[in-house]
Design an enzyme around this catalytic site. Structure first.
Site, PDB file in Angstrom:
ATOM      1  N   HIS A   6       0.946  -4.431   4.986  1.00  0.00           N
ATOM      2  CA  HIS A   6       1.877  -3.328   5.207  1.00  0.00           C
ATOM      3  C   HIS A   6       1.212  -2.122   5.885  1.00  0.00           C
ATOM      4  CE1 HIS A   6       5.579  -1.242   4.955  1.00  0.00           C
ATOM      5  NE2 HIS A   6       6.045  -1.829   3.858  1.00  0.00           N
ATOM      6  N   ASP A   9       5.517  -2.607   9.307  1.00  0.00           N
ATOM      7  CA  ASP A   9       6.487  -2.309   8.258  1.00  0.00           C
ATOM      8  C   ASP A   9       7.445  -3.489   8.114  1.00  0.00           C
ATOM      9  OD1 ASP A   9       5.358   0.200   7.914  1.00  0.00           O
ATOM     10  OD2 ASP A   9       6.650   1.076   9.470  1.00  0.00           O
TER      11      ASP A   9
END
Lengths: 443, 332
Positions: free
Chosen positions: A414, A418
């Site tokens: 992450h 995203d």
């Protein structure tokens, strides 16, 4: 005079090697770079070239024996030299060591190996770190394995680390400048040396409870490496996870139609894997942010698409890599993937087969799962699984139909992307797979 | 420095001039030892002192070291400031009982009521063909004893400042002078009185690659080695301990942390020498700064300094030996 040949380091975190077989025997003449022997490590078998031409005067480690990296394994008497005994590898130590970096994928050649050191044996000090080196490396997030040692017998010294720290801050500034000034992308090669490696925090896990009749199995080195990498990935990479359902009825029909003819024509079985690989490769082409690596203060966008395939073997998990996978069609992917799996299971992979992955595909469905939460093969940005294909009732146009359904699951870093990019990516994988129909061509 | 006059003098002259200066300053100071009066000492350190200060203050003693130190302790407890001389440090052992059992513990035993402001001077060390009974290094025996202070100057400047500080000290100080330093070392020494605090080391040379920690005459050999290695691109730091009890722990750790490589040098033999104590301090407090194993270069563990010149040379720590050991350590 005789040159002492040492057990080479066949890749990062490999600490020992087993003599597979000697290709030469005592008295045989060898030319420089001619293969001397086969060495087996946890993951690969490699042939070790002669560092110098001459005659094998001594074999110090026999077939099947396992010795530490840096252990003398044989001696080569050099033409013109009178004595065949060598008491000390007088400066020959460095020239006769097949440079570890030349055999592995490390991009930085050692600048200079140990100078004339009063070494009484040929034992390398690479990988032996002083308290000062360990502390400085940890404080500055540098992996000392990536530094070339200027100390005795290749030892990485405190000053080598301090120099790397200085270069690291300099590189960071340069990278910042590039980012500030233009659209030029940071060349990944620049980072190879100083890419900060997140240290594994030294948190002790729970201790095993051992009852009297329990069996204690010592860790094989492959188990050790897997454990170390899994802990590092899980503790340093913020894993996020997505799953999507894919209707692969068209793919199933296609494969059913073609498999006999394919096998007869191409000599390999037609499985679902190459279709999954192709779908993933096309999605990576469309979403290059997923084919990337976290680099501390930057993100490295990988130019090649090299797909790792998580492969179970008797000895443990290995991940051979299909290089430039985007240049292959279904037939090519079928052939290369089956070749890699076959060689992985027979322990015939080369170092090159294991390096350079940029994204990993895991065919977990082969063991019957429908949902998996895979651990990312760091420093890659993601890993995708293909789960079991099962027939399920699904609603299509307000009607219930029986369809062949497959889940795909992705774990992604992450920091690098995203959910939007990862979602877009997995959606494309789904679309690519669902676009396959009974009449799609595999060529 | 403006207003300060300096003279170049030998190590021996610095000690003699300091003794004179102290005796002129403080009439409680007496000198007591074998041949220190009429003859002015076997090395001439006390030459002219009896003439200037008289037979009551510069006293020729019997050949009895236990008596020399014993009576000096008594004099010190009763208000004098004796500076007894042991003619050769090798002869100090008959006085061991007085030094360790009495001088070292009177303050402790009397709960602080009595001190023993005593400075025992003794020439020590080899290299002058003194053989078995005139060459020993004895500092480690005394450095082991709580209640004693042990100083060993390595330059004429330090010889003066440390001697004055020892005289000033309210407790017993052993002041060891390397006999090979007496006439070989020369340097500028200010005329004015000054004190070098006991327990403070001195950084004689700054460097980055490795540290040599030593004291006494070998400081000079270490500095020479540092010069040689500088030309090879190896930057050597030299720390002169000056006091070996108490040790300057802070400076020892500072230099160890700075360079990460430490070579400890002394002429005294290896086992149980000061090098062991210095090593332990570094290992205990600076482990995570170390980049190489600690190394010691010291006299060999043989019973005494041999007379044969080649053997004596083999025993001694030389500049060449320090250079080789430091070079090796720098390469590690």
């Amino acid at each position: 005079m005789a040159e002492v040949v040492l057990m080479p380091q066949l890749g990062e975190s490999v600490t020992e090697g087993t003599i597979g077989q000697w290709l030469k025997k005592v008295g045989d003449a060898v030319e420089k770079y001619e293969s001397l022997l086969e060495v087996m490590t946890d993951k690969v078998n490699a042939e070790v070239p002669a560092p110098i031409g001459g005659t094998i005067s001594k074999i110090l480690v026999e077939d099947g024996q396992t010795v530490a990296v840096g252990t003398p394994i044989c001696e080569i008497a050099v033409e013109g030299g009178s004595e065949t005994e060598s008491n000390a590898p007088t400066g020959g130590a460095e020239s006769s060591v097949p440079s570890p970096t030349s055999l592995s994928s490390e991009t930085i050649p050692p600048q200079h190996v140990a100078a004339d050191v009063s070494a009484k044996d040929g034992e390398s000090l690479r990988g032996r770190y002083s308290p000062a080196v360990r502390r400085l490396a940890a404080e500055n997030r540098i992996n000392p394995d990536t530094l070339s040692g200027t100390g005795a017998k290749g030892r990485v010294t405190r000053q080598d680390v301090l120099k790397a720290v200085e270069e690291q801050s300099h590189t960071a500034e340069v990278k910042q400048e590039i980012a500030d000034n233009s659209t030029v992308q940071t060349p990944a090669a620049n980072n190879a040396r100083t890419a900060p490696v997140s240290p594994v925090p030294l948190v002790a896990g729970a201790t095993a409870v051992i009852d009297p009749d329990d069996e204690i199995v010592p860790l094989s080195s492959i188990r050790n490496v897997i454990a170390e990498r899994m802990v590092r990935s899980k503790m340093t990479v913020p894993h996020a996870w997505l799953m999507m359902e894919v209707d692969v009825s068209g793919l199933v029909a296609l494969r059913d139609r073609l498999k006999e003819a394919f096998k007869a024509k191409e000599g390999v079985s037609l499985t679902y894997l190459p279709f999954m690989l192709r779908a993933v490769i096309q999605a990576l082409k469309a979403v290059p942010e997923m084919n990337a690596q976290w680099n501390g203060d930057s993100i490295v966008l990988k130019k090649h698409i090299n797909i790792g395939m998580a492969t179970a073997t008797d000895r443990g998990l290995v991940v051979p890599v299909i290089k430039n996978a985007d240049e292959k069609n279904i037939v090519g992917l079928a052939k290369v993937s089956q070749d890699l799996v076959k060689r992985a299971r027979s322990g015939r992979l080369t170092m090159d087969d294991l390096n350079g992955g940029t994204f990993t595909v895991d065919n977990t469905g082969a063991i019957g799962t429908v949902l998996t939460y895979p651990i990312i093969n760091a420093p890659e940005a993601g890993i995708i699984t293909m789960e079991s294909i099962v027939k399920r009732p699904v609603v299509i146009n307000d009607m219930v139909a029986i369809r062949s359904m497959m889940n795909v699951c992705i774990s992604f870093d992450h920091r690098v992307v995203d959910g939007a990019e990862a979602g877009q990516f997995i959606r494309l994988v789904k679309d690519n797979l669902e676009a396959i129909g009974p009449s799609t061509s595999v060529y | 420095m403006p207003g300060i006059t300096m003279a170049v003098m030998s190590y021996l002259e610095a000690i003699r001039e300091t003794l004179k200066q102290e005796m002129r300053r403080d009439s409680r100071i007496i000198i007591y030892g074998e041949d220190v009066g009429v003859r002015g000492g076997v090395f001439r350190v006390t030459e002219g002192l009896q003439k200037e200060f008289g037979e009551d203050r510069v006293i020729d003693s019997p050949l009895a070291e236990a008596a020399i130190v014993g009576t000096a302790i008594g004099a010190a407890v009763n208000g004098l400031r004796p500076i007894p001389e042991i003619q050769f440090a090798d002869f100090i052992f008959p006085a061991m009982n007085q030094i360790v059992e009495e001088a070292a513990r009177i303050r402790y035993r009397s709960n602080g009521t009595f001190g023993v402001p005593l400075v025992i001077r003794a020439p020590f060390g080899g290299g002058v063909h003194g053989a078995l009974y005139h060459s020993q290094s004895v500092e480690a025996f005394f450095a082991h004893v709580p209640g004693l202070k042990v100083v060993i100057p390595g330059t004429p400047y330090d010889a003066k400042g440390l001697l004055a500080a020892a005289v000033e000290d309210e407790d017993p100080v052993l002041y060891f002078e390397h006999k090979a330093a007496y006439r070989s070392l020369k340097g500028e020494v200010p005329d004015e009185r000054y004190l070098i605090p006991i327990g403070k080391a001195d950084l004689k040379r700054k460097g980055t690659d490795l540290s040599i920690i030593t004291y006494g005459l070998t400081v000079n050999y270490a500095l020479k080695a540092a010069e040689t290695l500088d030309q090879e691109g190896i930057s050597v730091e030299v720390l002169d301990l000056r006091s070996i009890r108490p040790l300057d722990v802070e400076m020892i750790l500072d230099t160890a942390k700075k360079t990460g490589k430490v070579l400890i040098v002394h002429e005294d033999n290896l086992t149980g020498g000061i090098g062991g104590e210095v090593s332990a301090l570094i290992a205990e407090h600076a482990l995570f700064h170390l980049d190489a194993p600690l190394r010691r270069l010291a006299g060999p563990d043989v019973p005494a300094m041999p007379y044969s010149p080649p053997l004596e040379h083999a025993f001694l720590v030389t500049s060449d030996k320090i250079t080789a050991a430091a070079r090796d350590l720098a390469k590690f």
